[in-house]
Design an enzyme around this catalytic site. Structure first.
Site, mmCIF file in Angstrom:
data_model
loop_
_atom_site.group_PDB
_atom_site.id
_atom_site.type_symbol
_atom_site.label_atom_id
_atom_site.label_comp_id
_atom_site.label_asym_id
_atom_site.label_seq_id
_atom_site.Cartn_x
_atom_site.Cartn_y
_atom_site.Cartn_z
ATOM 1 N N GLU A 83 -6.617 22.545 -38.869
ATOM 2 C CA GLU A 83 -7.182 22.118 -40.140
ATOM 3 C C GLU A 83 -7.294 20.606 -40.224
ATOM 4 O O GLU A 83 -6.490 19.876 -39.656
ATOM 5 C CB GLU A 83 -6.328 22.620 -41.304
ATOM 6 C CG GLU A 83 -6.571 24.085 -41.569
ATOM 7 C CD GLU A 83 -5.829 24.580 -42.780
ATOM 8 O OE1 GLU A 83 -6.432 25.339 -43.555
ATOM 9 O OE2 GLU A 83 -4.655 24.223 -42.960
ATOM 10 N N CYS A 97 -7.533 13.284 -42.838
ATOM 11 C CA CYS A 97 -6.205 13.731 -42.453
ATOM 12 C C CYS A 97 -6.406 14.652 -41.245
ATOM 13 O O CYS A 97 -7.039 15.700 -41.351
ATOM 14 C CB CYS A 97 -5.559 14.468 -43.628
ATOM 15 S SG CYS A 97 -3.918 15.088 -43.261
ATOM 16 N N CYS A 104 2.972 23.855 -35.607
ATOM 17 C CA CYS A 104 3.946 22.799 -35.313
ATOM 18 C C CYS A 104 5.225 23.460 -34.822
ATOM 19 O O CYS A 104 5.673 24.445 -35.382
ATOM 20 C CB CYS A 104 4.232 21.989 -36.583
ATOM 21 S SG CYS A 104 5.317 20.568 -36.304
ATOM 22 N N CYS A 108 10.675 21.720 -40.267
ATOM 23 C CA CYS A 108 11.071 21.061 -41.507
ATOM 24 C C CYS A 108 11.027 22.123 -42.617
ATOM 25 O O CYS A 108 10.044 22.859 -42.750
ATOM 26 C CB CYS A 108 10.116 19.909 -41.828
ATOM 27 S SG CYS A 108 10.089 18.648 -40.527
ATOM 28 N N CYS A 111 7.957 22.357 -45.287
ATOM 29 C CA CYS A 111 6.564 22.225 -44.855
ATOM 30 C C CYS A 111 5.951 23.571 -44.494
ATOM 31 O O CYS A 111 6.551 24.371 -43.773
ATOM 32 C CB CYS A 111 6.479 21.283 -43.651
ATOM 33 S SG CYS A 111 4.793 21.024 -43.069
ATOM 34 N N GLY A 149 1.043 19.546 -37.183
ATOM 35 C CA GLY A 149 1.626 19.129 -35.914
ATOM 36 C C GLY A 149 2.348 17.805 -35.951
ATOM 37 O O GLY A 149 2.281 17.045 -36.913
ATOM 38 N N SER A 178 1.801 9.425 -38.330
ATOM 39 C CA SER A 178 2.988 9.788 -39.103
ATOM 40 C C SER A 178 3.887 10.672 -38.237
ATOM 41 O O SER A 178 3.427 11.634 -37.639
ATOM 42 C CB SER A 178 2.551 10.547 -40.363
ATOM 43 O OG SER A 178 3.665 11.006 -41.082
ATOM 44 N N SER A 201 8.441 9.884 -41.517
ATOM 45 C CA SER A 201 8.801 10.866 -42.550
ATOM 46 C C SER A 201 10.311 10.947 -42.613
ATOM 47 O O SER A 201 10.942 11.672 -41.850
ATOM 48 C CB SER A 201 8.210 12.239 -42.195
ATOM 49 O OG SER A 201 6.808 12.183 -42.236
ATOM 50 N N LEU A 202 10.891 10.180 -43.534
ATOM 51 C CA LEU A 202 12.352 10.076 -43.567
ATOM 52 C C LEU A 202 12.958 11.137 -44.495
ATOM 53 O O LEU A 202 13.802 11.927 -44.072
ATOM 54 C CB LEU A 202 12.749 8.657 -43.994
ATOM 55 C CG LEU A 202 14.217 8.299 -43.861
ATOM 56 C CD1 LEU A 202 14.705 8.403 -42.424
ATOM 57 C CD2 LEU A 202 14.475 6.875 -44.393
ATOM 58 N N ASN A 278 4.312 19.127 -52.810
ATOM 59 C CA ASN A 278 3.241 20.093 -53.035
ATOM 60 C C ASN A 278 3.771 21.490 -52.729
ATOM 61 O O ASN A 278 4.388 21.687 -51.684
ATOM 62 C CB ASN A 278 2.053 19.790 -52.124
ATOM 63 C CG ASN A 278 1.451 18.424 -52.423
ATOM 64 O OD1 ASN A 278 1.134 18.122 -53.570
ATOM 65 N ND2 ASN A 278 1.330 17.595 -51.401
ATOM 66 N N CYS A 320 -0.530 17.405 -48.541
ATOM 67 C CA CYS A 320 0.498 17.302 -47.502
ATOM 68 C C CYS A 320 1.407 18.514 -47.502
ATOM 69 O O CYS A 320 1.891 18.932 -48.541
ATOM 70 C CB CYS A 320 1.391 16.089 -47.738
ATOM 71 S SG CYS A 320 0.534 14.549 -47.782
HETATM 72 N N1 SAH Z 1 4.670 15.805 -38.288
HETATM 73 C C1 SAH Z 1 4.263 14.570 -38.888
HETATM 74 C C2 SAH Z 1 2.885 14.602 -39.526
HETATM 75 C C3 SAH Z 1 2.522 15.792 -40.410
HETATM 76 S S1 SAH Z 1 3.237 15.944 -41.998
HETATM 77 C C4 SAH Z 1 5.290 14.112 -39.895
HETATM 78 O O1 SAH Z 1 6.199 14.875 -40.182
HETATM 79 O O2 SAH Z 1 5.222 12.975 -40.354
HETATM 80 C C5 SAH Z 1 2.602 14.710 -43.039
HETATM 81 C C6 SAH Z 1 3.531 14.399 -44.215
HETATM 82 O O3 SAH Z 1 3.560 15.458 -45.191
HETATM 83 C C7 SAH Z 1 4.979 14.240 -43.754
HETATM 84 O O4 SAH Z 1 5.550 13.110 -44.339
HETATM 85 C C8 SAH Z 1 5.607 15.515 -44.276
HETATM 86 O O5 SAH Z 1 6.977 15.380 -44.380
HETATM 87 C C9 SAH Z 1 4.899 15.686 -45.591
HETATM 88 N N2 SAH Z 1 5.076 17.010 -46.195
HETATM 89 C C10 SAH Z 1 5.457 18.153 -45.588
HETATM 90 N N3 SAH Z 1 5.537 19.164 -46.481
HETATM 91 C C11 SAH Z 1 5.180 18.651 -47.684
HETATM 92 C C12 SAH Z 1 5.030 19.197 -48.990
HETATM 93 N N4 SAH Z 1 5.234 20.492 -49.225
HETATM 94 N N5 SAH Z 1 4.658 18.378 -49.992
HETATM 95 C C13 SAH Z 1 4.375 17.062 -49.752
HETATM 96 N N6 SAH Z 1 4.487 16.500 -48.536
HETATM 97 C C14 SAH Z 1 4.879 17.268 -47.506
#
Ligand code: SAH
Length: 329
Positions: A83, A97, A104, A108, A111, A149, A178, A201-202, A278, A320
């Site tokens: 996507e 994006c 992936c 996490c 996500c 990913g 990211s 992404s901390l 989200n 996201c």
């Molecule tokens: N794997 C990479 C890039 C993809 S995620 C990463 O983790 O950075 C892009 C961003 O969306 C990341 O910061 C991720 O933590 C965030 N994200 C994941 N799930 C989300 C959600 N449900 N709502 C908002 N942001 C989210």
């Protein structure tokens, strides 16, 4: 376009390598077919048309949000879902994006992508074809690797794609990778590859909490990540973006904001982006607007700059963490 196959095709026929560059140039400027490539010999154009698809990705569906955000579900030649999203901003900015993998392998807990099956790394051409899809209908000027990913687990192909994005209209200074905190990738990006931006992404200021919501933290804990980011900062002379997802009752207290401020130092090296959560069907609740403001104030009082991310495309599950290859079909 499968650029590798195109290159082979030219070589096999004894055609000069610059023919491949010519085709690429047309694609980068938004050409939708070989017939448009008027500086190629007519026969070559028609032969290419017989041998190649214009994209390595087929379009399997798309959705348009009320805010103008457009999500596209693609399928690779071997049937993997991918996507990408185009965000249209009022000031004219057009931001893509992009996905680096189908699915992936990381898990996490918040996500949506982590809940689908991992497919494979995308090729350089499959990454570029996401951008070219949108380029065929309008000019684009920003890109973030925040789709499906973990880009740093596929860094060769991601960097190769970044090298070509400027020709599509997206400067390296407008391209952000990211990462979940894939340490070897951050270290590598500090010393090689095009000068793209880095986002970490901390989502938590200490290992205990971070490991709970992001299992990858067991492998690469926070202190090493911060050190690697500071090294990247020293070499690249750009601030590192820190993404911090706001999860109600999990990581959104003012105490944690101050702890985050301490971790990041006085704000000379990092810029924090607070991300409203989200819905992703993972059982978390997003922090309220008030909780986000409180967190932001507490963080700013430590001297660290923080902004709140504008949420786009939520009504079509394009925001996201929502890309899970279902709603666009
Ligand atoms: N794997 C990479 C890039 C993809 S995620 C990463 O983790 O950075 C892009 C961003 O969306 C990341 O910061 C991720 O933590 C965030 N994200 C994941 N799930 C989300 C959600 N449900 N709502 C908002 N942001 C989210």
């Amino acid at each position: 376009m499968d650029l590798e196959a195109l290159n082979e095709y030219m070589t096999e026929r004894g055609l000069p390598a610059w023919r491949t560059d010519q085709v690429w140039g047309w694609l980068a400027r938004g050409a939708a077919g070989f017939d448009e490539m008027t500086d190629l010999p007519k026969d070559l154009r028609s032969d290419l048309g017989d041998s190649f698809e214009i994209s390595t990705l087929g379009v399997a569906g798309s959705a348009l949000s009320r805010d103008g955000t457009e999500k596209t579900l693609f399928e690779t030649a071997d049937g993997r879902p991918v996507e990408a999203v185009l965000m249209r901003y009022r000031d004219g900015r057009r931001s893509l994006c992009l996905s680096s993998q189908s699915g992936c392998p990381l898990t996490c807990t918040f996500c949506a992508t982590g809940t689908m099956k991992f497919g494979r790394n995308l090729t350089e051409s499959e990454i570029l074809d996401q951008a070219l899809h949108y380029r065929r209908s309008e000019a684009v000027d920003h890109a973030v690797f925040m789709g499906m990913g973990e880009p740093m687990m596929n860094l060769d192909n991601v960097l190769a794609a970044c090298e070509r994005l400027p020709e599509v209209g997206i400067a390296n200074s407008h391209t952000t990778i990211s990462t979940v905190g894939w340490l070897p990738g951050i270290e590598r990006l500090a010393v090689e590859g095009p000068p793209v931006r880095l986002a970490l992404s901390l989502h938590a200021p200490n290992d205990e909490l971070r490991s709970e919501i992001m299992p990858i933290n067991e492998r690469y804990p926070i202190s090493g990540l911060i050190e690697a980011c500071l090294e990247w900062r020293r070499r690249r002379r750009r601030k590192v973006f820190v993404e911090y997802l706001m999860l109600e009752g999990v990581n959104d207290s003012p105490e944690l904001a101050r702890e985050l401020g301490q971790l990041l130092g006085k704000g000379r090296d990092f810029k924090v982006n607070l991300i409203p959560f989200n819905p992703s069907g993972t059982g978390y609740q997003g922090s309220s607007r008030e909780a986000i403001d409180r967190f932001r104030k507490a963080l700013m009082s430590t001297g660290v700059h923080a902004t709140v991310r504008l949420t786009r495309g939520r009504d079509i599950d394009a925001a996201c963490g929502q890309l899970a290859a279902r709603a666009a079909a």
